[in-house]
Design a protein around this motif. Structure first.
Motif, PDB file in Angstrom:
ATOM      1  N   TYR A 118       0.603  -1.259  -0.064  1.00  0.00           N
ATOM      2  CA  TYR A 118      -0.011   0.041  -0.016  1.00  0.00           C
ATOM      3  C   TYR A 118       0.822   1.349   0.028  1.00  0.00           C
ATOM      4  O   TYR A 118       2.207   1.229   0.297  1.00  0.00           O
ATOM      5  CB  TYR A 118      -1.142   0.105   1.165  1.00  0.00           C
ATOM      6  N   GLU A 120       0.407   5.220   1.718  1.00  0.00           N
ATOM      7  CA  GLU A 120      -0.185   6.038   2.493  1.00  0.00           C
ATOM      8  C   GLU A 120      -0.725   7.426   1.920  1.00  0.00           C
ATOM      9  O   GLU A 120       0.154   8.082   1.536  1.00  0.00           O
ATOM     10  CB  GLU A 120       0.517   6.385   3.651  1.00  0.00           C
ATOM     11  N   LYS A 132      -4.316   3.823   4.075  1.00  0.00           N
ATOM     12  CA  LYS A 132      -3.465   2.911   3.432  1.00  0.00           C
ATOM     13  C   LYS A 132      -4.309   2.298   2.223  1.00  0.00           C
ATOM     14  O   LYS A 132      -5.068   1.374   2.336  1.00  0.00           O
ATOM     15  CB  LYS A 132      -3.285   1.710   4.488  1.00  0.00           C
ATOM     16  N   CYS A 221      -1.807  -5.245  10.047  1.00  0.00           N
ATOM     17  CA  CYS A 221      -1.550  -5.378   8.916  1.00  0.00           C
ATOM     18  C   CYS A 221      -2.301  -6.585   8.417  1.00  0.00           C
ATOM     19  O   CYS A 221      -2.691  -6.822   7.151  1.00  0.00           O
ATOM     20  CB  CYS A 221      -0.159  -5.653   8.541  1.00  0.00           C
TER      21      CYS A 221
END
Length: 342
Positions: A118, A120, A132, A221
């Motif tokens: 990802y 940000e 994210k 995560c």
């Protein structure tokens, strides 16, 4: 006030729905002066394996053909899901999509093999400073975000906002929208294999008698959820302020992007297409809407469903609309412009 273009269509005729979607896309392009770039992904939901009421692949043929006529190269784009299902990994996700007929154009899974890749995006809103977003989305400036408007157990309804919020977020982005805590281990299912330990980049999991997650180290995560062979690790679905959080993630997903939104108000079920079971529609088919404001589009869909059904279906989801308007995602004030079918 935002313009929402609407074609009424109560028929279960997918060829016609495809034509209607194309006609709406053309109308939005014409009315807004939209200029396509060379590559434009179509954000989509392929439906969980076992689901029968997702919007069929045939309904996207009109959009795809129109883009190709405009010398645009289209693809389907999605991210992997947070829960364990047929779309948890890129390999399984693409297999599911193809088995559901989505074979017309290439498929891009934007957040990597198990959803951990990802970028940000800074938003500085009430609940999130950053979002994210699946790394693959960063390659593109334009998208066509298509949605199936229907119910959702946590969000009230699923539409354009949820397509942005969950559909653009990486696994950890989904996690932080849904819950305030780390994943948990179901001890009786855990076989202490250590696969989750090897996968964790933050040294947050230890094997004692079974796997144990250290909340102070866990970043949420959710990679451990994806790799556990026994399905022993899961997240909670009871996080606070979910309605507001999805609006903020939708803001992050759409920030600095040029997006056209199309929503199918067909096969309106109580739960979303992530439910891998057959479901029956709870009200009549209505049609398709399109525009460039996700808040206006979802508001119009909700109003049309409630008017058509005579009930306050999915009303709790209006909370996300109000927060979306507050943070500048769009406006709940709209003009519904009905156009005729071709």
């Amino acid at each position: 006030m935002s313009k929402v273009y609407f074609i009424k269509n109560s028929e279960a005729n997918y060829d016609q729905l495809g034509k209607d979607a194309s006609e709406l896309l053309k109308r939005v392009v014409s009315e807004t002066g939209h200029k396509f770039e060379k590559e434009v992904p179509i954000k989509i939901h392929f439906g969980e394996r076992g689901n029968k009421t997702f919007i069929p692949a045939k309904c996207y043929d009109g959009i795809i053909n129109y883009l190709k006529e405009e010398d645009v190269s289209p693809s389907y784009i999605e991210t992997n899901v947070l829960y364990r299902g047929s779309r948890t990994t890129t390999k399984d996700h693409i297999e599911t999509a193809k088995s559901h007929g989505f074979t017309q154009i290439p498929i891009v899974i934007a957040d990597g093999e198990i959803g951990l890749e990802y970028d940000e995006v800074e938003i500085n809103k009430d609940f999130f400073d950053k979002c994210k977003i699946g790394k693959g989305y960063g390659k593109y400036q334009q998208f066509i975000v298509t949605s199936h408007f229907k119910g959702h157990v946590a969000a009230g309804f699923g539409g354009s906002i949820k397509q942005l919020a969950m559909g653009f977020a990486s696994r950890s982005g989904k996690m932080e929208q849904h819950t305030d805590i780390s994943p948990t281990v179901e001890a009786e299912k855990c076989i202490s294999c250590g696969i989750c330990v090897g996968k964790c980049d933050f040294d947050a999991i230890d094997i004692v008698d079974t796997a144990e997650i250290n909340d102070s180290k866990c970043t949420g995560c959710a990679g451990c959820i994806a790799v556990c062979p026994e399905g022993a690790i899961s997240n909670s679905w009871v996080g606070s302020d979910f309605y507001e959080k999805i609006s903020e993630y939708a803001y992050g997903a759409s920030k600095d992007k040029d997006i056209i939104y199309i929503s199918f108000i067909h096969n309106i079920t109580k739960e979303c297409d992530c439910a891998g079971i057959p479901m029956k529609p709870i009200t009549d088919n209505i049609g398709i809407v399109a525009g460039k404001d996700p808040v206006a589009l979802d508001t119009a869909c909700l109003d049309l469903v409630q008017k058509n059904s005579g009930e306050k279906l999915f009303e709790k989801g209006r909370r996300s609309l109000r927060h979306g308007e507050k943070i500048g995602l769009g406006t709940m004030e709209y003009e519904l412009i009905e156009i005729n079918k071709i």
